[in-house]
Design an enzyme around this catalytic site. Structure first.
Site, PDB file in Angstrom:
ATOM      1  N   ASP A 139       0.842  -1.200   0.000  1.00  0.00           N
ATOM      2  CA  ASP A 139       0.000   0.000   0.000  1.00  0.00           C
ATOM      3  C   ASP A 139       0.879   1.253   0.000  1.00  0.00           C
ATOM      4  O   ASP A 139       1.860   1.320   0.740  1.00  0.00           O
ATOM      5  CB  ASP A 139      -0.899  -0.032   1.241  1.00  0.00           C
TER       6      ASP A 139
ATOM      7  N   ASN B 265     -13.446  -3.284   3.184  1.00  0.00           N
ATOM      8  CA  ASN B 265     -14.534  -2.319   3.308  1.00  0.00           C
ATOM      9  C   ASN B 265     -15.497  -2.435   2.130  1.00  0.00           C
ATOM     10  O   ASN B 265     -15.070  -2.603   0.995  1.00  0.00           O
ATOM     11  CB  ASN B 265     -13.962  -0.896   3.348  1.00  0.00           C
TER      12      ASN B 265
ATOM     13  N   GLN C  77     -14.892   2.450   2.126  1.00  0.00           N
ATOM     14  CA  GLN C  77     -14.369   2.081   0.810  1.00  0.00           C
ATOM     15  C   GLN C  77     -14.173   3.346  -0.025  1.00  0.00           C
ATOM     16  O   GLN C  77     -15.097   4.143  -0.169  1.00  0.00           O
ATOM     17  CB  GLN C  77     -15.321   1.116   0.097  1.00  0.00           C
TER      18      GLN C  77
ATOM     19  N   HIS D   2     -10.945  -5.166  -2.782  1.00  0.00           N
ATOM     20  CA  HIS D   2      -9.577  -5.387  -2.343  1.00  0.00           C
ATOM     21  C   HIS D   2      -9.591  -5.693  -0.845  1.00  0.00           C
ATOM     22  O   HIS D   2     -10.493  -5.292  -0.124  1.00  0.00           O
ATOM     23  CB  HIS D   2      -8.668  -4.189  -2.641  1.00  0.00           C
TER      24      HIS D   2
ATOM     25  N   HIS E 168      -7.171  -5.562   2.598  1.00  0.00           N
ATOM     26  CA  HIS E 168      -5.952  -5.077   3.240  1.00  0.00           C
ATOM     27  C   HIS E 168      -5.405  -6.190   4.139  1.00  0.00           C
ATOM     28  O   HIS E 168      -6.166  -6.822   4.879  1.00  0.00           O
ATOM     29  CB  HIS E 168      -6.248  -3.872   4.135  1.00  0.00           C
TER      30      HIS E 168
END
Length: 139
Positions: free
Chosen positions: A32, A88, A95, A101, A103
Site C-alpha cells: 500500500d 470495506n 471504501q 480489495h 488489506h
C-alpha cells in the site's frame, strides 16, 4: 473483465507499476502506498468487482486462503506479531476505491491501535430483534 477507468484494474493487471509481493493468474498483491503499518499490503483481483457483494464464487473462495498465505509470510519476514484483514464495502464503511480489495495489515508489539471500537451494550431483547430481522433476509 476489467473496467478501463479503474485504477486498481490497471495496477492489478500491470498497466501501472507497483511494489508487487505476490502474483498469480487471478490476483496481484501490492504494498500500500499509504500504509497503516510497515508492510501493509492490498490483495487485488485482476478482474473487476466493485465490492464483496459483486465477487464471483471462485474469487471469493480463494481470497481468504491467499490472505492467510500473505499474513504468514509477513510474520516470518517482517517479524510482526499478527495481522489484520480489512475489507470495506461501501462508502459508509470506508471504501474509497470501488474495486474489491483486501488489506493485510501487519501488527507489531507496542504498535499503534488500529481497527478498534468501543463495545456497545445492547439488551438481550435488542439482540433478539436484530437477529430475527437479519435471519429473515437470509431465508
Amino acid at each position: 473483465m476489467r473496467e478501463e477507468t479503474c485504477i486498481f484494474c490497471k495496477i492489478a493487471n500491470g498497466d501501472i507499476p507497483a511494489a508487487t509481493i505476490y502474483e498469480d493468474e487471478q490476483f496481484r498483491v501490492i504494498l500500500d502506498l499509504g500504509p497503516a503499518s510497515k508492510g501493509h499490503a492490498l490483495i487485488l483481483p485482476k478482474n473487476h468487482f466493485a465490492d464483496l457483494l459483486a465477487l464471483d464464487e471462485e474469487t471469493s473462495a480463494k481470497v481468504l486462503a491467499l490472505a492467510a498465505k500473505i499474513g504468514a509470510a509477513m510474520k516470518k519476514s517482517l517479524g510482526c506479531a499478527g495481522f489484520n484483514l480489512v475489507q470495506n464495502n461501501g462508502e459508509a464503511a470506508g471504501q474509497t476505491v470501488f474495486h474489491f480489495h483486501m488489506h493485510v495489515i501487519p501488527r507489531y508489539e507496542g504498535g499503534p491501535k488500529m481497527v478498534s471500537w468501543e463495545p456497545g451494550a445492547p439488551s438481550g431483547e435488542e439482540l433478539a430483534e436484530l437477529a430475527e430481522s437479519i435471519k429473515k433476509e437470509l431465508a
